[in-house]
Design an enzyme around this catalytic site. Structure first.
Site, mmCIF file in Angstrom:
data_model
loop_
_atom_site.group_PDB
_atom_site.id
_atom_site.type_symbol
_atom_site.label_atom_id
_atom_site.label_comp_id
_atom_site.label_asym_id
_atom_site.label_seq_id
_atom_site.Cartn_x
_atom_site.Cartn_y
_atom_site.Cartn_z
ATOM 1 N N LYS A 58 0.756 -1.131 0.103
ATOM 2 C CA LYS A 58 -0.168 -0.193 0.174
ATOM 3 C C LYS A 58 0.696 1.060 0.070
ATOM 4 C CE LYS A 58 -2.913 -3.141 0.123
ATOM 5 N NZ LYS A 58 -2.941 -3.819 -1.290
ATOM 6 N N ASN A 105 -8.366 -1.814 -1.465
ATOM 7 C CA ASN A 105 -7.751 -1.570 0.210
ATOM 8 C C ASN A 105 -7.606 -0.066 0.495
ATOM 9 O OD1 ASN A 105 -5.702 -4.090 -0.844
ATOM 10 N ND2 ASN A 105 -7.461 -4.726 0.541
HETATM 11 O O1 LIG Z 1 -0.821 -6.010 1.729
HETATM 12 C C1 LIG Z 1 -1.798 -6.418 0.912
HETATM 13 N N1 LIG Z 1 -1.279 -6.420 -0.178
HETATM 14 C C2 LIG Z 1 -0.080 -6.483 -0.784
HETATM 15 C C3 LIG Z 1 0.231 -7.358 -1.786
HETATM 16 C C4 LIG Z 1 1.459 -7.822 -2.141
HETATM 17 C C5 LIG Z 1 1.678 -8.571 -3.208
HETATM 18 O O2 LIG Z 1 2.331 -7.776 -4.358
HETATM 19 C C6 LIG Z 1 3.646 -8.130 -4.371
HETATM 20 N N2 LIG Z 1 4.241 -6.754 -4.475
HETATM 21 C C7 LIG Z 1 4.227 -5.830 -3.516
HETATM 22 N N3 LIG Z 1 5.007 -4.711 -4.215
HETATM 23 C C8 LIG Z 1 5.172 -4.948 -5.233
HETATM 24 C C9 LIG Z 1 5.951 -4.125 -6.271
HETATM 25 N N4 LIG Z 1 6.453 -4.918 -7.519
HETATM 26 C C10 LIG Z 1 5.766 -6.001 -7.696
HETATM 27 N N5 LIG Z 1 5.298 -6.802 -6.916
HETATM 28 C C11 LIG Z 1 5.040 -6.176 -5.816
HETATM 29 C C12 LIG Z 1 4.041 -8.814 -3.283
HETATM 30 O O3 LIG Z 1 5.065 -9.655 -3.676
HETATM 31 C C13 LIG Z 1 2.811 -9.625 -2.958
HETATM 32 O O4 LIG Z 1 2.444 -10.651 -3.679
HETATM 33 C C14 LIG Z 1 -2.995 -6.561 1.460
HETATM 34 C C15 LIG Z 1 -3.417 -6.625 2.710
HETATM 35 C C16 LIG Z 1 -4.761 -6.982 3.104
HETATM 36 N N6 LIG Z 1 -4.924 -7.308 4.541
HETATM 37 O O5 LIG Z 1 -6.097 -7.289 5.010
HETATM 38 O O6 LIG Z 1 -3.956 -7.213 5.369
HETATM 39 C C17 LIG Z 1 -5.666 -7.225 2.302
HETATM 40 C C18 LIG Z 1 -5.541 -6.849 0.691
HETATM 41 O O7 LIG Z 1 -6.409 -6.745 -0.030
HETATM 42 C C19 LIG Z 1 -4.104 -6.753 0.384
HETATM 43 O O8 LIG Z 1 -4.012 -6.648 -1.011
HETATM 44 MG MG LIG Z 2 -6.040 -6.142 -2.047
#
Ligand SMILES: O=C(NC/C=C/[C@H]1O[C@@H](n2cnc3cncnc32)[C@H](O)[C@@H]1O)c1cc([N+](=O)[O-])cc(O)c1O
Ligand SMILES: [Mg+2]
Length: 215
Positions: free
Chosen positions: A145, A171
Site C-alpha cells: 500500500k 484496500n
Molecule cells: O498487503 C496487501 N497486499 C499487498 C500485496 C502484495 C503482493 O504484491 C507483491 N508486490 C508488492 N509490491 C510490489 C511491487 N512490484 C511487484 N510486486 C509487488 C508482493 O510480492 C505480494 O505478492 C493486502 C493486505 C490486506 N490485509 O487485509 O492485510 C488485504 C489486501 O487486499 C491486500 O491487498
Molecule cells: Mg488487496
C-alpha cells in the site's frame, strides 16, 4: 517440507476448479479462503460488485495489475477482457509468481496475460520499450500500500496514462493507502470515486477508489 499458503491455494484450484474455466478457478479460491485459510485476494464481494463492473464498463485494451500475488484478480480481469486485449501483471516474489503462473494457466487465460516477475519501480519505466505499451486503459493497484502513490506518480512521469485512463485501487480503507488517497482526491488531474465494500472474506470495512485521469 512445509507448504506455503499460496501452494495450498494452488492445490485447492487443481482439486476443485475445472481446467480452462476461469469462473471455477475464482470460485475455488474464494471457497478455500472462506473455509480454509484467509488470503489477500480482492475476493468475491469487491471482485464482483466493483472490480468486474469497472473492467466491463472500461472495456480496456491494455491493463496493468500491480501485485499479482496468486493470480486471483488476474484471472477475474482476464476473463472479462475483449479479444486481443492484454493484461500485464507485476509480481516480484518468485514463489508467488510461480503459483500465479499455474493459477493463470489452469484458468485458461494465459494468452491474455503477461506476468512479469519484477519490481513495479523498476518495470513501469520499461513498459513502452519492453512491451510496446503506449498507455494503459486500466490499472489495478493491489500491491504494497505504501507503493500506490509512488507508482502512480511514476506512471504519470512515464506518460503511461492518457485522458480517460482508469486507476482502480484496492484496500483504500483496510489496510489503507492514506497518502495515495490524499493525493488522488486533491489532484485536479483526476476525478475520483470511492466504492464502499468489505475486506475480503470478512465483515471489516474496506473499499476501492476509482480515479479517472483527466489528462
Ligand atoms: O498487503 C496487501 N497486499 C499487498 C500485496 C502484495 C503482493 O504484491 C507483491 N508486490 C508488492 N509490491 C510490489 C511491487 N512490484 C511487484 N510486486 C509487488 C508482493 O510480492 C505480494 O505478492 C493486502 C493486505 C490486506 N490485509 O487485509 O492485510 C488485504 C489486501 O487486499 C491486500 O491487498
Ligand atoms: Mg488487496
Amino acid at each position: 517440507t512445509q507448504s506455503t499458503r499460496p501452494q495450498r491455494l494452488l492445490a485447492a484450484v487443481h482439486k476443485k476448479a475445472t481446467r480452462g474455466n476461469p469462473r471455477s478457478v475464482v470460485k475455488a479460491i474464494d471457497e478455500f479462503c472462506n473455509q480454509n485459510e484467509w488470503a489477500m485476494n480482492v475476493g468475491n464481494e469487491k471482485g464482483s460488485e466493483i472490480l468486474d463492473s469497472v473492467v466491463s464498463e472500461t472495456n480496456p485494451g491494455c491493463v496493468l495489475e500491480l501485485g499479482t500475488y496468486c493470480g486471483y484478480s488476474t484471472v477475474r480481469i482476464a476473463s472479462l477482457l475483449p479479444p486481443h486485449a492484454q493484461l500485464i501483471t507485476l509480481e516480484f516474489n518468485p514463489d508467488n509468481a510461480a503459483v500465479a503462473r499455474q493459477v493463470i494457466a489452469w484458468a485458461g487465460v494465459a494468452e491474455k496475460v503477461r506476468l512479469v516477475e519484477g519490481e513495479s519501480g523498476e518495470w513501469i519505466p520499461k513498459m513502452k520499450e519492453q512491451f510496446g505499451v503506449k498507455t494503459f486503459d486500466l490499472v489495478f493497484l493491489d500491491h504494497w500500500k505504501n507503493r500506490y502513490l509512488l507508482d502512480t506518480k511514476l506512471m504519470e512521469e512515464c506518460g503511461l496514462l492518457k485522458k480517460g485512463s482508469v486507476l482502480l485501487a484496492d484496500n483504500v480503507v483496510c489496510p489503507g493507502a492514506p497518502d495515495y488517497l490524499e493525493y488522488i482526491r486533491n489532484s485536479p488531474q483526476y476525478k475520483s470515486q470511492f466504492f464502499k465494500s468489505h475486506l475480503e472474506y470478512t465483515k471489516a470495512e474496506d473499499g476501492l477508489e476509482k480515479s479517472v485521469f483527466l489528462g
